[in-house]
Design an enzyme around this catalytic site. Structure first.
Site, PDB file in Angstrom:
ATOM      1  N   TYR A   1       0.828  -1.202   0.000  1.00 18.13           N
ATOM      2  CA  TYR A   1       0.000   0.000   0.000  1.00 18.13           C
ATOM      3  C   TYR A   1       0.869   1.262   0.000  1.00 18.13           C
ATOM      4  O   TYR A   1       0.888   2.022  -0.952  1.00 18.13           O
ATOM      5  CB  TYR A   1      -0.919   0.019   1.227  1.00 18.13           C
TER       6      TYR A   1
ATOM      7  N   GLU B   1      -8.534  -4.807   8.621  1.00 17.48           N
ATOM      8  CA  GLU B   1      -7.255  -4.481   9.246  1.00 17.48           C
ATOM      9  C   GLU B   1      -7.449  -3.634  10.499  1.00 17.48           C
ATOM     10  O   GLU B   1      -6.773  -3.833  11.508  1.00 17.48           O
ATOM     11  CB  GLU B   1      -6.355  -3.732   8.253  1.00 17.48           C
TER      12      GLU B   1
END
Length: 374
Positions: free
Chosen positions: A130, A247
């Site tokens: 990411y 997450e």
């Protein structure tokens, strides 16, 4: 046993406890003791992952049809409580708790068939691509790009702070495939199956403790098949947001871990002098801070239970996961501060980056404001 725990749950608790006592060897328990963040020693935690998989317990929150346990929230929490009580390491979240649920939700039948079994078994470990050098909490500003070339995409760019990429054989990442529009538009979510592909370079980042945990990952004309795209092309932001819910609040019980940390601090305070002939555990200031933190953890646990029963991807689940992220990470910071006061600088190993990873708390407050307060 919890107060007023039903008999069937207490029986379940003892079954979990007995299994852990029989299967968690000294190597696995040592890995649990050496874990100072959310990322335990790799080889040992993957060994524990495979042991749990042999019992069908590696993905306790997955739907039963994809290899999950089918346990209700109460049993999931009991399992995690017993794991923390025994001191076994928490399973690494990137595969089981993050990309796995995203593949279940967005994947084609072929993608599910190809990827889910290896995640369950621990045969494949996925790193998360990411962040970039200039795109951290402002993730939508990412520049890593993929250009369509026939039946393939060609990727160029880089990712950073890629946890355990040097151990991974798979990578999920966000890349820019479109142009005009809002920054969130034109981003796609890719599943990279082979990190030995030409053009992929992984450089471990050595931390202050001398241990490589994060990595830089570079892509130079890396060719990947078109079917590596999870979800629709240019709609990767939707996949990323769904994954981030897991997450930030859906992968494990932060409260269970924090309660374990508090118990450790309480034991240390019972052996640490207060400088006046007594112990810190008897000091009213310590007791006040300790009880306040326990109340915070109890409140967090109640919120986690509500979130666990909530449909992920719903309008309510996004801001709820952000609330859990803010609350849990600020709570662990306060727990760390108390641990430092009791045990000194060795406690600095506890979660100093907690307010940043998974999206900084400032970003979480923005999400809540945009979603709930408009």
């Amino acid at each position: 046993m919890a107060i007023h725990e039903p008999v069937e749950l207490n029986t379940f608790r003892h079954q979990i406890r007995e299994f852990i006592e029989q299967h968690a060897d000294d190597e696995i328990l040592e890995a649990g003791r050496k874990t100072t963040s959310f990322f335990p020693p790799f080889d040992q935690v993957m060994k524990w992952h495979r042991i749990l998989h042999s019992q069908g317990w590696s993905a306790i929150r997955w739907p039963e049809e994809y290899g999950g346990t089918g346990w209700d929230v109460a049993r999931q929490l009991i399992f995690e409580e017993e794991c923390r009580r025994a001191g076994v390491p928490l399973l690494l979240p990137q595969s089981i708790s993050m990309v796995g649920p995203a593949i279940i939700h967005y994947g084609t039948d072929e993608q599910k068939r190809k990827h889910l079994p290896g995640i369950l078994s621990g045969e494949n470990f996925w790193a998360q691509g990411y962040s970039e050098p200039n795109a951290g909490s402002d993730l939508a500003s990412l520049k890593c790009r993929a250009e369509r070339d026939g039946d393939h995409y060609v990727i160029n760019g880089s990712k950073t702070w890629t946890t355990y990429a040097h151990h991974a054989n798979r990578l999920f990442l966000l890349v820019r495939t479109g142009g005009a529009g809002k920054p969130q538009q034109g981003i796609s979510f890719f599943l990279i199956e082979d990190l030995t592909d030409p053009g992929i370079e992984i450089r471990p980042i050595i931390g202050l403790d001398g241990v490589p945990e994060q990595c830089d990952v570079f892509f130079t004309n890396v060719r990947v098949p078109v079917d590596c795209c999870l979800g629709e092309e240019n709609d990767g932001w939707s996949v990323a947001k769904y994954l981030l819910e897991h997450e930030r609040g859906g992968g494990t019980s932060f409260a269970t871990t924090f309660r374990h940390e508090l118990a450790t601090i309480r034991r240390l305070a019972g052996r640490t002098g207060d400088g006046f002939g007594g112990f810190l555990a008897d000091d009213p200031v310590f007791q006040d801070r300790y009880v306040r933190l326990h109340l915070e953890v109890d409140t967090l646990e109640a919120t986690e239970e509500v979130f666990a029963a909530m449909e992920k991807g719903s309008p309510e689940s996004g801001p709820m996961s952000s609330m859990i992220k803010i609350t849990s990470m600020e709570t662990i910071q306060r727990i760390t501060e108390l641990a430092i006061d009791v045990a000194g600088t060795p406690s600095l190993a506890l979660q100093l980056a907690a307010l940043i990873f998974g999206g900084s708390n400032e970003i979480q407050r923005n999400i809540i404001a945009k979603t709930l307060l408009r």
